[in-house]
Scaffold this motif. Structure first.
Motif, PDB file in Angstrom:
ATOM      1  N   GLU A 152       0.934  -1.099   0.080  1.00 18.06           N
ATOM      2  CA  GLU A 152       0.146  -0.124  -0.063  1.00 18.06           C
ATOM      3  C   GLU A 152       0.922   1.249   0.175  1.00 18.06           C
ATOM      4  O   GLU A 152       2.038   1.088   0.527  1.00 18.06           O
ATOM      5  CB  GLU A 152      -0.785  -0.108   1.193  1.00 18.06           C
ATOM      6  N   THR A 153       0.365   2.286  -0.568  1.00 14.95           N
ATOM      7  CA  THR A 153       1.057   3.633  -0.756  1.00 14.95           C
ATOM      8  C   THR A 153       0.457   4.522   0.251  1.00 14.95           C
ATOM      9  O   THR A 153      -0.681   4.793   0.332  1.00 14.95           O
ATOM     10  CB  THR A 153       1.125   4.190  -2.118  1.00 14.95           C
ATOM     11  N   VAL A 154       1.206   5.023   1.208  1.00 17.79           N
ATOM     12  CA  VAL A 154       0.532   5.859   2.417  1.00 17.79           C
ATOM     13  C   VAL A 154       1.408   7.140   2.198  1.00 17.79           C
ATOM     14  O   VAL A 154       2.501   7.358   1.747  1.00 17.79           O
ATOM     15  CB  VAL A 154       1.013   5.322   3.500  1.00 17.79           C
ATOM     16  N   GLN A 155       0.496   8.422   2.140  1.00 18.05           N
ATOM     17  CA  GLN A 155       1.039   9.605   1.993  1.00 18.05           C
ATOM     18  C   GLN A 155       1.504  10.141   3.241  1.00 18.05           C
ATOM     19  O   GLN A 155       0.853  10.107   4.426  1.00 18.05           O
ATOM     20  CB  GLN A 155      -0.121  10.619   1.373  1.00 18.05           C
ATOM     21  N   LEU A 156       2.855  10.654   3.371  1.00 16.09           N
ATOM     22  CA  LEU A 156       3.299  11.176   4.462  1.00 16.09           C
ATOM     23  C   LEU A 156       3.185  12.773   4.604  1.00 16.09           C
ATOM     24  O   LEU A 156       2.872  13.398   3.669  1.00 16.09           O
ATOM     25  CB  LEU A 156       4.861  10.920   4.422  1.00 16.09           C
ATOM     26  N   PRO A 157       3.418  13.341   5.699  1.00 16.28           N
ATOM     27  CA  PRO A 157       3.279  14.860   5.916  1.00 16.28           C
ATOM     28  C   PRO A 157       4.271  15.492   5.267  1.00 16.28           C
ATOM     29  O   PRO A 157       5.184  14.959   4.945  1.00 16.28           O
ATOM     30  CB  PRO A 157       3.516  14.959   7.586  1.00 16.28           C
ATOM     31  N   LEU A 158       3.808  16.501   4.560  1.00 18.09           N
ATOM     32  CA  LEU A 158       4.956  17.477   3.873  1.00 18.09           C
ATOM     33  C   LEU A 158       6.314  17.793   4.835  1.00 18.09           C
ATOM     34  O   LEU A 158       7.296  17.745   4.174  1.00 18.09           O
ATOM     35  CB  LEU A 158       4.296  18.612   3.502  1.00 18.09           C
ATOM     36  N   ILE A 159       6.065  18.145   5.919  1.00 15.61           N
ATOM     37  CA  ILE A 159       7.112  18.267   6.851  1.00 15.61           C
ATOM     38  C   ILE A 159       7.083  17.561   8.123  1.00 15.61           C
ATOM     39  O   ILE A 159       6.183  17.142   8.689  1.00 15.61           O
ATOM     40  CB  ILE A 159       7.017  19.861   7.534  1.00 15.61           C
ATOM     41  N   ASP A 160       8.420  16.815   8.224  1.00 17.63           N
ATOM     42  CA  ASP A 160       8.168  15.672   9.330  1.00 17.63           C
ATOM     43  C   ASP A 160       9.201  16.490  10.370  1.00 17.63           C
ATOM     44  O   ASP A 160       9.676  17.570  10.541  1.00 17.63           O
ATOM     45  CB  ASP A 160       8.867  14.378   8.923  1.00 17.63           C
ATOM     46  N   ASN A 161       9.359  15.871  11.382  1.00 13.28           N
ATOM     47  CA  ASN A 161      10.288  16.049  12.632  1.00 13.28           C
ATOM     48  C   ASN A 161      11.559  16.581  12.353  1.00 13.28           C
ATOM     49  O   ASN A 161      12.053  17.406  12.735  1.00 13.28           O
ATOM     50  CB  ASN A 161      10.202  15.073  13.713  1.00 13.28           C
ATOM     51  N   ASP A 162      12.212  15.783  11.503  1.00 16.11           N
ATOM     52  CA  ASP A 162      13.546  15.697  11.156  1.00 16.11           C
ATOM     53  C   ASP A 162      13.519  17.271  10.422  1.00 16.11           C
ATOM     54  O   ASP A 162      14.689  18.002  10.701  1.00 16.11           O
ATOM     55  CB  ASP A 162      14.208  14.787  10.361  1.00 16.11           C
ATOM     56  N   GLU A 163      12.765  17.496   9.678  1.00 12.71           N
ATOM     57  CA  GLU A 163      12.949  18.814   8.676  1.00 12.71           C
ATOM     58  C   GLU A 163      12.775  20.052   9.859  1.00 12.71           C
ATOM     59  O   GLU A 163      13.513  21.040   9.638  1.00 12.71           O
ATOM     60  CB  GLU A 163      11.977  18.688   7.813  1.00 12.71           C
ATOM     61  N   VAL A 164      12.008  19.915  10.814  1.00 11.90           N
ATOM     62  CA  VAL A 164      11.765  21.104  11.491  1.00 11.90           C
ATOM     63  C   VAL A 164      12.903  21.291  12.469  1.00 11.90           C
ATOM     64  O   VAL A 164      13.283  22.456  12.522  1.00 11.90           O
ATOM     65  CB  VAL A 164      10.518  20.716  12.654  1.00 11.90           C
TER      66      VAL A 164
END
Length: 549
Positions: free
Chosen positions: A434-446
């Motif tokens: 299955e393909t799951v859409q991830l958040p545009l911004i994750d914790n690492d990016e913040v």
């Protein structure tokens, strides 16, 4: 294409679509991208510089903007290779605009980082250590790195809860310990909102430019507010210098690399014969090679006209160039200047070009003259250049017509922003995916952006800590990232076809010029006929690549 009026006052975008719009906007879009920098390694291998700390690494847009601005607007920089088919000033302005947007974001993030991070430094260091360990674990290829990273964060979270419920000290220090590990979490929440809004804005500009309807690049820093605004005046002058440099008529041939900015040589045709008086004339009228070159240039100027509707050749220019030969491995090119190169800014003066055209260059090094006809095709994705060189040895006149081609830029430049997705096995049905859409911004990016923000005033230190991007030399905005010309049938056919009318116009001008000077044209006419027969089956050949021996 969109240009800006850089005079003091409001900036008013001016729109005039031209043949180089697509490539200009594709290159400009990279300044706004949030892709990982490693995605660019296929475009220019070996030019990605690693840093000391993964949490401080730049993304593609940040590294690209910094590298391009530093290389094109630096106070002490080497000359640039001309960027045919690209509005170089517009690309740099978009890089400056992207930097300004990120600086505005970083100013907000810096306040958040100082308040929630520096004031509660012990808790901040604890969280940063967890994220650094998590980033280090991601290098593991065992497939369990996500589990280990989650356990590390969960451990720090448990410590934070314990300190908040039962601090190890009493009094005011107890209150500090209660919020010490919670304040960075609150700061992270605020920073995430700032980063998300910035990313959405940058992605919208990226998409708009790739689709051809992107916003104009506004650079308020290049508009002096008054006579004392030296910083803005300097930036405005640097942008003007960049634009003027692209109009140079001094170009460089680097062996197997071809004509820098115009690509490799793919074909060559020669017409040569002895100069003899025409029948009934005891002698022919003498001339200079510049006279013939000017005649050829005038004839080539008529390629845009045709007796057939829509038969004129579009998007072309005819210029007199000075060609300098440099070694294949040279990492720097020269520009007009000094006693030997009579230059006016970046352009060699007309009388100096004429002097070089009339000079005997056989057996001598130094600049040589050529009449250049250049076609900007496929919205700047294809640059076809045809050079005409004239040589007289004794009474032998030789005309050499050679074709050069510069292919399209790498496909990564036309890529659109995509949602972040993850393909994984279904829970309970491991045989399905299955393909799951991830958040545009994750914790690492913040965390990454919040940590980089305080270094906005120290870009050199930030580059040392996080890494960056290098640029190939000699550098040109168009030629640095091209792919093979012959990969596209339409583009390769257009390259081959562009040479035929040029050769025809050159030979017609040659015969007319010889007639005007009482020179026998029968020998030349025979060779022109042979040459036109060869053009019926023209195909790209290997030039400047000779077998060892």
């Amino acid at each position: 294409m969109t240009k800006l009026d850089m005079t003091p006052g409001a900036q008013i975008p001016r729109t005039d679509a031209g043949p180089q719009t697509a490539v200009t906007q594709a290159l400009s879009s990279v300044a706004y991208r949030d892709s990982d920098l490693t995605a660019f390694e296929d475009v220019q291998p070996g030019k990605i510089k690693g840093g000391r700390f993964k949490l401080l690494r730049p993304n593609l847009g940040e590294a690209f903007s910094k590298a391009v601005v530093s290389r094109t607007l630096g106070a002490k920089r080497n000359p640039l290779v001309p960027s045919f088919g690209v509005d170089a000033r517009m690309v740099v302005q978009h890089c400056l605009a992207a930097q300004e947007l990120r600086d505005a974001r970083d100013r907000k993030l810096m306040i958040v980082t100082l308040v929630s991070g520096l004031l509660f430094l012990p808790g901040t260091l604890l969280w940063l250590a967890a994220f650094q360990i998590r980033a280090w674990l991601k290098k593991d290829a065992s497939g369990r790195q996500d589990i280990y990273g989650t356990l590390v964060l969960a451990g720090v979270g448990l410590i934070a809860v314990l300190l908040a419920v039962r601090p190890p000290v009493t009094g005011l220090w107890a209150l500090y310990f209660r919020v010490m590990t919670l304040a960075p979490v609150a700061g992270w929440f605020i920073a995430k909102r700032i980063v998300l809004r910035s990313t959405e804005d940058l992605r919208a500009r990226w998409l708009g430019l790739v689709e051809g309807n992107g916003p104009a690049a506004t650079v308020p820093k290049a508009v002096p507010r008054d006579d004392m605004d030296k910083k803005a005046a300097t930036l405005k002058a640097q942008l003007g210098r960049l634009e003027a440099e692209q109009e140079t008529n001094v170009h460089h041939y680097a062996g197997p690399k071809g004509l820098l900015g115009a690509g490799r040589r793919w074909g060559s045709w020669d017409v040569s014969a002895e100069l003899k008086p025409a029948e009934g004339h005891p002698d022919f009228r003498t001339f200079h090679t510049w006279d013939l070159a000017r005649k050829i240039g005038e004839r080539l100027g008529g390629l845009g006209r045709s007796e057939v509707a829509n038969g004129g050749m579009p998007a072309y220019s005819v210029n007199h160039w000075v060609i300098q030969h440099i070694p294949e491995g040279a990492d720097e090119i020269g520009r007009p200047g000094g006693a030997s190169m009579d230059g006016d800014g970046f352009v060699m003066r007309d009388h100096a070009v004429q002097e070089i055209a009339n000079k005997q260059t056989f057996g001598q090094s130094g600049p040589r003259h050529a009449v250049a006809t250049q076609f900007v095709l496929h919205q700047g994705q294809l640059i076809s250049t045809v050079l005409v060189e004239i040589v007289v040895l004794s009474n032998i006149l030789q005309i050499t017509v050679s074709g050069y081609a510069l292919g399209p830029v790498h496909g990564i430049f036309t890529g659109k922003p995509k949602p972040k997705e993850l393909t994984r096995q279904k829970t309970g049905k491991f045989w399905e995916e299955e393909t799951v859409q991830l958040p545009l911004i994750d914790n690492d990016e913040v965390i990454r952006q919040a940590l980089r923000a305080p270094f906005m005033r120290a870009p050199v230190l930030l580059g040392w800590l996080g890494g960056g991007m290098g640029l190939p030399e000699p550098f040109g905005l168009r030629s640095a990232w091209v792919t093979k010309t012959w990969a596209s049938r339409d583009k390769s056919d257009d390259v081959l076809r562009s040479a035929t009318p040029v050769v025809s116009a050159v030979t017609a001008a040659l015969v007319d010029f010889l007639d005007e000077h009482d020179i026998d044209t029968s020998r030349f006419s025979n060779r022109v006929g042979i040459l036109k027969s060869e053009l019926q089956s023209v195909r790209p050949f290997l030039f400047d690549e000779y077998p060892a021996g």
